[in-house]
Design a protein around this motif. Structure first.
Motif, short mmCIF file in Angstrom:
data_model
loop_
_atom_site.label_atom_id
_atom_site.label_comp_id
_atom_site.label_asym_id
_atom_site.label_seq_id
_atom_site.Cartn_x
_atom_site.Cartn_y
_atom_site.Cartn_z
N UNK A 153 29.55 61.61 27.62
CA UNK A 153 30.08 62.21 28.55
C UNK A 153 30.02 60.77 29.38
N UNK A 154 29.32 60.19 29.84
CA UNK A 154 29.09 59.81 31.03
C UNK A 154 29.68 57.89 30.71
N UNK A 155 29.83 57.92 29.51
CA UNK A 155 30.29 56.27 29.97
C UNK A 155 31.68 56.14 29.05
N UNK A 156 32.19 55.29 30.39
CA UNK A 156 33.74 55.38 29.61
C UNK A 156 34.22 54.83 28.38
N UNK A 157 33.39 53.50 28.29
CA UNK A 157 33.25 53.16 26.97
C UNK A 157 33.09 53.64 25.57
N UNK A 198 27.73 58.74 39.04
CA UNK A 198 28.42 59.39 37.76
C UNK A 198 29.03 59.91 37.79
N UNK A 199 28.41 61.05 38.56
CA UNK A 199 28.91 62.82 38.08
C UNK A 199 30.36 62.72 37.84
N UNK A 200 30.77 62.61 39.84
CA UNK A 200 32.63 62.47 40.85
C UNK A 200 33.26 61.52 39.14
N UNK A 201 32.97 60.52 38.58
CA UNK A 201 33.39 59.86 37.93
C UNK A 201 33.43 60.43 36.33
N UNK A 202 32.72 60.89 36.49
CA UNK A 202 32.77 62.07 34.97
C UNK A 202 33.60 62.90 34.49
N UNK A 203 33.88 63.21 36.46
CA UNK A 203 35.03 64.68 36.07
C UNK A 203 35.90 64.15 36.55
N UNK A 204 36.60 63.08 36.94
CA UNK A 204 37.37 62.00 37.57
C UNK A 204 38.64 61.93 35.62
N UNK A 205 37.64 61.54 34.63
CA UNK A 205 38.01 61.47 33.16
C UNK A 205 39.11 62.56 32.58
N UNK A 342 21.50 71.83 45.43
CA UNK A 342 22.74 72.39 45.75
C UNK A 342 23.96 71.59 46.44
N UNK A 343 23.51 70.59 47.27
CA UNK A 343 23.98 69.91 48.07
C UNK A 343 24.94 69.13 47.27
N UNK A 344 24.09 68.19 46.23
CA UNK A 344 25.26 67.94 45.55
C UNK A 344 26.02 67.79 44.48
N UNK A 345 25.45 69.73 43.53
CA UNK A 345 26.18 70.17 43.20
C UNK A 345 27.50 70.55 43.97
N UNK A 346 27.99 71.19 45.28
CA UNK A 346 29.01 71.45 46.03
C UNK A 346 29.60 70.19 46.32
N UNK A 347 29.18 69.09 46.20
CA UNK A 347 29.97 68.26 46.11
C UNK A 347 31.12 67.60 45.50
N UNK A 348 29.76 67.97 44.28
CA UNK A 348 30.29 67.28 42.78
C UNK A 348 31.49 68.13 42.22
N UNK A 349 31.62 69.49 42.81
CA UNK A 349 32.54 70.77 42.06
C UNK A 349 34.08 70.16 42.93
N UNK A 350 33.71 69.70 44.46
CA UNK A 350 34.84 70.42 45.40
C UNK A 350 35.10 68.93 45.55
N UNK A 351 34.28 67.91 44.47
CA UNK A 351 35.55 66.76 44.84
C UNK A 351 37.23 66.16 43.23
#
Length: 351
Positions: A153-157, A198-205, A342-351
């Protein structure tokens, strides 16, 4: 067992979406997770006790709390919250204390479930099932020798195909933190900053196939639209049982999340005696075993273990080895510090 967010503003924002159901006057009213009891479970309860029942389902802890706050606290008799929401529910005056004189089968519990950190002495709750959040994957895509790792999930390679992440704040972020070698309960700002990145990068994959509940993630793996998903082990076992040559559930080598779901009585429950009768009935050894044999989650009931299907009891996906248990971590209620997640999750979900 399941999803949670502790931001009260979110609770109030969503609660109007969940009108409280209308029930008959003399019946036990149970509000519980979907796919969490055998089809004949409540029929057998009625046969044994003479008490009629009605069951309503929910898919997230947000939904559970919202329903109770919308009036359900006076409508339902038994609810099944996850461990790390219990303290918050107590503070919100949503739960009442149990009457142990009406629950002799509490004696059947494993010692570790008689005095938990989230509810010492089972003052408000009695355990229902416990399990883990791990990886369901298609071994035809990843290979028979694949060792479950959240690097997928988290390592691009290490990415090999579409993956689904579980739509649950603390559990999803907890698994990501374990991949990072951190505690699922950290409030260190540098840890949380790295987690967000890391979560934002993963979500953008291109391999990110969305957030979903455990059953939804399972369905996507089974349908072939994802090669892996983060899911609850009991949800995963449905797929594994039906196609063991194709699907595998495993706790990732980096570690993961362990949880316990619990039976509790809402503060304004209309049928408190019925509720105690049901909880005590579930804690019977035979009934507890029937429940776990069907859900394929682990039982907290020591007396029930002799009735558990041997294949389930020896299955590390259901009862992890001691070595695996050392890598798993319970999520704790962080009080006011929950806002960081909660704040972190909101940021991740909306990016």
């Amino acid at each position: 067992m399941k999803k949670i967010t502790l931001t009260l503003l979110l609770m109030f924002a969503v609660f109007l979406q969940f009108p409280v159901a209308s029930f008959a006057a003399n019946e036990l009213r149970v509000l519980i997770w979907s796919e969490y009891m055998p089809e004949d479970f409540m029929d057998n309860f009625t046969k044994d006790t003479g008490i009629k029942s009605r069951v309503e389902l929910y898919e997230s802890t947000e939904e559970l709390v919202a329903k109770l706050q919308a009036g359900g606290v006076k409508q339902y008799d038994v609810v099944v919250p996850s461990d790390y929401i219990i303290n918050t529910m107590i503070k919100l005056n949503l739960l009442q204390k149990l009457d142990h004189s009406k629950l002799p089968n509490l004696a059947n519990l494993e010692d570790s479930f008689k005095n938990t950190a989230y509810d010492p002495g089972n003052e408000y709750t009695a355990p229902y099932q416990w399990g883990t959040v791990g990886m369901l994957y298609n071994k035809e895509k990843l290979g028979a020798d694949y060792v479950a790792s959240t690097a997928l999930f988290f390592d691009p390679a290490s990415r090999k195909g579409p993956v689904v992440m579980i739509d649950s704040i603390r559990e999803m972020l907890g698994i990501a933190l374990k991949y990072m070698g951190k505690s699922v309960n950290t409030i260190d700002k540098s840890d949380l900053k790295a987690l967000a990145d890391m979560m934002i990068e993963t979500k953008s994959s291109k391999y990110f196939a969305g957030f979903d509940v455990g059953t939804g993630g399972r369905s996507k793996v089974v349908a072939g639209t994802a090669i892996a998903a983060l899911v609850y082990n009991g949800d995963a076992m449905r797929a594994v049982t039906e196609a063991p040559d194709k699907f595998v559930f495993a706790n990732p080598k980096e570690g993961g999340v362990i949880w316990a779901d619990n039976m509790a009585i809402p503060a304004g429950a209309p049928h408190v005696d019925y509720a105690h009768t049901f909880i005590n009935w579930v804690l019977d050894a035979n009934n507890g075993a029937a429940l776990s044999n069907w859900t394929q989650y682990a039982t907290p009931n020591k007396a029930a273990k002799k009735f558990i299907t041997p294949e389930n009891l020896s299955n590390p996906a259901i009862y992890p080895s001691q070595e695996t248990m050392k890598t798993l971590e319970f999520i704790t209620d962080l009080g006011k510090d929950n806002r960081y997640y909660d704040e972190l999750w909101t940021m991740i979900k909306t990016r």
